[in-house]
Design a protein around this motif. Sequence first.
Motif, PDB file in Angstrom:
ATOM      1  N   ASP A  97      38.491  16.697  81.528  1.00 13.63           N
ATOM      2  CA  ASP A  97      39.439  15.657  81.064  1.00 13.63           C
ATOM      3  C   ASP A  97      40.724  16.244  80.491  1.00 13.63           C
ATOM      4  OD1 ASP A  97      37.458  13.840  81.709  1.00 13.63           O
ATOM      5  OD2 ASP A  97      36.559  13.964  79.713  1.00 13.63           O
ATOM      6  N   ILE A  98      41.276  17.217  81.188  1.00 18.06           N
ATOM      7  CA  ILE A  98      42.497  17.862  80.682  1.00 18.06           C
ATOM      8  C   ILE A  98      43.704  16.945  80.913  1.00 18.06           C
ATOM      9  CG2 ILE A  98      44.070  19.838  80.949  1.00 18.06           C
ATOM     10  CD1 ILE A  98      41.438  20.724  79.773  1.00 18.06           C
ATOM     11  N   ILE A  99      44.435  16.728  79.845  1.00 12.44           N
ATOM     12  CA  ILE A  99      45.687  15.951  79.949  1.00 12.44           C
ATOM     13  C   ILE A  99      46.816  16.824  79.421  1.00 12.44           C
ATOM     14  CG2 ILE A  99      46.953  13.919  79.117  1.00 12.44           C
ATOM     15  CD1 ILE A  99      44.275  12.455  78.940  1.00 12.44           C
ATOM     16  N   LYS A 100      47.922  16.809  80.138  1.00  7.41           N
ATOM     17  CA  LYS A 100      49.092  17.577  79.692  1.00  7.41           C
ATOM     18  C   LYS A 100      50.386  16.826  80.014  1.00  7.41           C
ATOM     19  CE  LYS A 100      51.561  21.080  78.321  1.00  7.41           C
ATOM     20  NZ  LYS A 100      51.653  21.391  76.900  1.00  7.41           N
ATOM     21  N   HIS A 101      51.229  16.742  79.008  1.00  6.75           N
ATOM     22  CA  HIS A 101      52.555  16.135  79.189  1.00  6.75           C
ATOM     23  C   HIS A 101      53.622  17.194  78.927  1.00  6.75           C
ATOM     24  CE1 HIS A 101      50.251  12.468  78.312  1.00  6.75           C
ATOM     25  NE2 HIS A 101      51.210  11.808  78.973  1.00  6.75           N
ATOM     26  N   TYR A 102      54.723  17.144  79.644  1.00 11.06           N
ATOM     27  CA  TYR A 102      55.926  17.875  79.250  1.00 11.06           C
ATOM     28  C   TYR A 102      56.913  16.816  78.808  1.00 11.06           C
ATOM     29  CZ  TYR A 102      54.278  22.248  81.322  1.00 11.06           C
ATOM     30  OH  TYR A 102      53.569  23.381  81.603  1.00 11.06           O
ATOM     31  N   ASN A 103      57.120  16.700  77.521  1.00 11.16           N
ATOM     32  CA  ASN A 103      57.851  15.575  76.925  1.00 11.16           C
ATOM     33  C   ASN A 103      57.226  14.268  77.405  1.00 11.16           C
ATOM     34  OD1 ASN A 103      59.593  17.343  75.553  1.00 11.16           O
ATOM     35  ND2 ASN A 103      60.825  17.584  77.395  1.00 11.16           N
ATOM     36  N   SER A 104      57.993  13.437  78.119  1.00 16.80           N
ATOM     37  CA  SER A 104      57.399  12.173  78.547  1.00 16.80           C
ATOM     38  C   SER A 104      56.757  12.293  79.931  1.00 16.80           C
ATOM     39  CB  SER A 104      58.480  11.085  78.559  1.00 16.80           C
ATOM     40  OG  SER A 104      59.502  11.482  79.437  1.00 16.80           O
ATOM     41  N   LEU A 105      56.938  13.441  80.573  1.00 22.09           N
ATOM     42  CA  LEU A 105      56.431  13.608  81.940  1.00 22.09           C
ATOM     43  C   LEU A 105      54.959  14.011  81.910  1.00 22.09           C
ATOM     44  CD1 LEU A 105      57.438  13.772  84.979  1.00 22.09           C
ATOM     45  CD2 LEU A 105      57.542  16.225  84.596  1.00 22.09           C
ATOM     46  N   ILE A 124      37.199  20.135  86.339  1.00 15.93           N
ATOM     47  CA  ILE A 124      36.736  21.007  87.437  1.00 15.93           C
ATOM     48  C   ILE A 124      35.652  21.937  86.889  1.00 15.93           C
ATOM     49  CG2 ILE A 124      37.408  22.713  89.195  1.00 15.93           C
ATOM     50  CD1 ILE A 124      40.333  21.795  88.827  1.00 15.93           C
ATOM     51  N   GLU A 125      34.652  22.190  87.723  1.00 17.27           N
ATOM     52  CA  GLU A 125      33.636  23.201  87.370  1.00 17.27           C
ATOM     53  C   GLU A 125      33.855  24.410  88.268  1.00 17.27           C
ATOM     54  OE1 GLU A 125      29.764  21.557  87.722  1.00 17.27           O
ATOM     55  OE2 GLU A 125      29.882  20.566  85.773  1.00 17.27           O
ATOM     56  N   PHE A 126      33.866  25.587  87.669  1.00 15.74           N
ATOM     57  CA  PHE A 126      34.074  26.808  88.449  1.00 15.74           C
ATOM     58  C   PHE A 126      32.763  27.594  88.454  1.00 15.74           C
ATOM     59  CE2 PHE A 126      37.952  25.621  86.208  1.00 15.74           C
ATOM     60  CZ  PHE A 126      38.874  25.553  87.234  1.00 15.74           C
ATOM     61  N   ASP A 127      32.217  27.807  89.634  1.00 17.35           N
ATOM     62  CA  ASP A 127      30.940  28.523  89.717  1.00 17.35           C
ATOM     63  C   ASP A 127      31.150  30.017  89.531  1.00 17.35           C
ATOM     64  OD1 ASP A 127      29.720  26.130  90.286  1.00 17.35           O
ATOM     65  OD2 ASP A 127      30.105  26.334  92.447  1.00 17.35           O
ATOM     66  N   GLU A 128      30.195  30.649  88.805  1.00 20.54           N
ATOM     67  CA  GLU A 128      30.308  32.087  88.549  1.00 20.54           C
ATOM     68  C   GLU A 128      30.192  32.873  89.861  1.00 20.54           C
ATOM     69  OE1 GLU A 128      27.374  33.773  85.944  1.00 20.54           O
ATOM     70  OE2 GLU A 128      28.892  35.015  84.990  1.00 20.54           O
ATOM     71  N   TYR A 129      30.989  33.894  89.965  1.00 21.03           N
ATOM     72  CA  TYR A 129      31.048  34.787  91.139  1.00 21.03           C
ATOM     73  C   TYR A 129      31.458  34.075  92.427  1.00 21.03           C
ATOM     74  CZ  TYR A 129      28.587  37.771  87.874  1.00 21.03           C
ATOM     75  OH  TYR A 129      28.238  38.473  86.763  1.00 21.03           O
ATOM     76  N   LYS A 130      32.037  32.905  92.303  1.00 19.18           N
ATOM     77  CA  LYS A 130      32.512  32.190  93.493  1.00 19.18           C
ATOM     78  C   LYS A 130      34.018  31.998  93.361  1.00 19.18           C
ATOM     79  CE  LYS A 130      28.401  31.146  95.271  1.00 19.18           C
ATOM     80  NZ  LYS A 130      27.988  31.751  96.520  1.00 19.18           N
ATOM     81  N   THR A 131      34.633  31.727  94.515  1.00 16.28           N
ATOM     82  CA  THR A 131      36.071  31.459  94.502  1.00 16.28           C
ATOM     83  C   THR A 131      36.295  29.953  94.572  1.00 16.28           C
ATOM     84  OG1 THR A 131      36.525  33.541  95.593  1.00 16.28           O
ATOM     85  CG2 THR A 131      38.264  31.887  95.701  1.00 16.28           C
ATOM     86  N   THR A 132      36.985  29.438  93.566  1.00 15.40           N
ATOM     87  CA  THR A 132      37.341  28.017  93.582  1.00 15.40           C
ATOM     88  C   THR A 132      38.826  27.912  93.912  1.00 15.40           C
ATOM     89  OG1 THR A 132      35.718  27.605  91.865  1.00 15.40           O
ATOM     90  CG2 THR A 132      37.369  25.890  92.218  1.00 15.40           C
ATOM     91  N   SER A 137      44.986  17.241  75.526  1.00 16.93           N
ATOM     92  CA  SER A 137      43.596  16.901  75.176  1.00 16.93           C
ATOM     93  C   SER A 137      42.674  17.397  76.276  1.00 16.93           C
ATOM     94  CB  SER A 137      43.463  15.387  74.975  1.00 16.93           C
ATOM     95  OG  SER A 137      43.697  14.743  76.200  1.00 16.93           O
ATOM     96  N   GLY A 138      41.379  17.338  76.013  1.00 13.80           N
ATOM     97  CA  GLY A 138      40.401  17.806  76.998  1.00 13.80           C
ATOM     98  C   GLY A 138      39.631  19.003  76.473  1.00 13.80           C
ATOM     99  N   GLN A 139      38.690  19.440  77.287  1.00 18.05           N
ATOM    100  CA  GLN A 139      37.828  20.555  76.860  1.00 18.05           C
ATOM    101  C   GLN A 139      37.864  21.693  77.871  1.00 18.05           C
ATOM    102  OE1 GLN A 139      33.982  18.768  76.557  1.00 18.05           O
ATOM    103  NE2 GLN A 139      34.346  17.963  74.503  1.00 18.05           N
ATOM    104  N   ILE A 140      37.809  22.896  77.356  1.00 21.18           N
ATOM    105  CA  ILE A 140      37.717  24.070  78.232  1.00 21.18           C
ATOM    106  C   ILE A 140      36.471  24.837  77.802  1.00 21.18           C
ATOM    107  CG2 ILE A 140      38.851  26.215  78.952  1.00 21.18           C
ATOM    108  CD1 ILE A 140      41.509  24.842  78.411  1.00 21.18           C
ATOM    109  N   THR A 141      35.572  25.053  78.721  1.00 19.52           N
ATOM    110  CA  THR A 141      34.311  25.703  78.364  1.00 19.52           C
ATOM    111  C   THR A 141      34.128  27.005  79.141  1.00 19.52           C
ATOM    112  OG1 THR A 141      33.461  23.441  78.360  1.00 19.52           O
ATOM    113  CG2 THR A 141      31.841  25.190  78.019  1.00 19.52           C
TER     114      THR A 141
END
Lengths: 250, 252
Positions: free
Chosen positions: A8-16, A24-32, A57-61
């Motif tokens: 749930d990553i959200i990013k704004h640059y000013n109002s944009l 997205i889930e990234f699998d270990e030892y794989k190319t995403t 906002s959002g989470q990075i794990t």
Amino acid sequence: MKKYQVKDIIKHYNSLKVLEDVSIEFDEYKTTCILGPSGCGKTTLLNIIAGIIDKDSGQITGFKGKDMSFVFQEDRLIEWKNVKDNISFVLKHKMDKSQIETTINRYLKLVNLEEYKYYYPKNLSGGMRQRISILRAFAHPSSILIMDEPFKSLDINSKQIVTEFFKKLMIMQNRTCILVTHEIEEALNLGDKIVILSERPARVKKVIENTFISSKSKADKIIIRRQIENELIGNLSKCNPSVLLQKSHR
Amino acid sequence: MKDYILKDKKLSILSKLIIIGMWILLSKIIDNEVIFPTIKSTFISLIDIVKNSDFLNIIISSLLRSLIGFLISLFLAIITGILSSVSKIIYNLMMPILNFLSSVPTMAIIILALIWLDSEYAPMFIGFIMVFPILYETVLKGILSVNSKIITMAQLYNVGKITVIKDIYIPSILLNLSLVFTSSLGINLKMVIAGEALSQPRFAIGSSLQLQKMYLNTSGVFAWIIIILLISKIFKFIVELIKRNLKINRWK
């Protein structure tokens, strides 16, 4: 299988609004592969993962505290340092001099580039410079490899050589790789998983498991290519209907 | 390439022969030792100057003044250049000083230097005011011209700040300085000699030149010019030798 994840990553640059609920889930030892139109926010997402910029906002794990290596669109080699010193530049804080020397020799030998050890970037071709940049990323002890359109500035011949070089290194030195590209062929040839992003604000439109990577079947490639094209044409039709017409006429 | 270099050398020798030819011709036409001395009388004056017991003292004193002044300029330029690149306040403080040095006539500053300073130090200061702005701007350019993408790369790879300074910023400053080193060293020497001619320290090339002028010994002036040219050549040779030994431009 260990997962690295953005949620749930959200990013704004000013109002944009640039990123909208990107998960997205990234699998270990794989190319995403993150595939999307130019300027949709792919690099912003990479920068958030790398910790260069903050998310709204959002989470990075899974990424926190992990060593990462990077390959950029440009080779970013230091002109006054030879190949050996360019690689050793990113290793200095990780190991002592003798270990650096051993590591560089091992990696140069691994890809048969020992003869270029003392070459300066100016004496290398564009393709060779990018190969050194990729080698630098692999020589740097890390579990995650982040690549931002690494083949974009190369001509067709160099692109093929550098792509093969990367594939060879991935087989020998497996890493969890996140590759951003806007080229379908690149995603098909390199990505175990292909994440398609929409036009800005970027959302995840579709996640495709790239069976072509393991099967090498032409039929698989055609099917997956069609799936990707359908998603991307959907994207393009929003911004330029004439492109859609041209694509559907083909 | 080799042909081009050979052609270049031939042209350089040719131009020197033309200058000597014109010297012979002009001295014959003018036929007045005070206005335009002959090669022969210049050569005799040169031997007289070299044979003088104070000759070495004069040369060493002027060279020391020039070198000390240059090193002070270099040191201050590096410090202020680095500070200006990290602090907007210092950058803006330096701006009017540099503007002042570049817009106020040099002669006005020289006169002030002669009033304020001892005859030994005035020439150094005069060299400093000419060379410092060049070196300061070169240092600043060396820092600001570093590719920001390389810095980002270093940050992403967690490369330490000291390594970044040592491996990126310092080489960039040195590379830029190496481009202006020979010329600024030459300008400094010329300005120090000009300062000496005005402030008249006891042992100095400038004072000696002034003395020759007072006696209307033009061949002596010419002889000192030849000595200054030789010193400049030796300076240039030493700088090139240092550059080659430090291998500053090996990557180019």
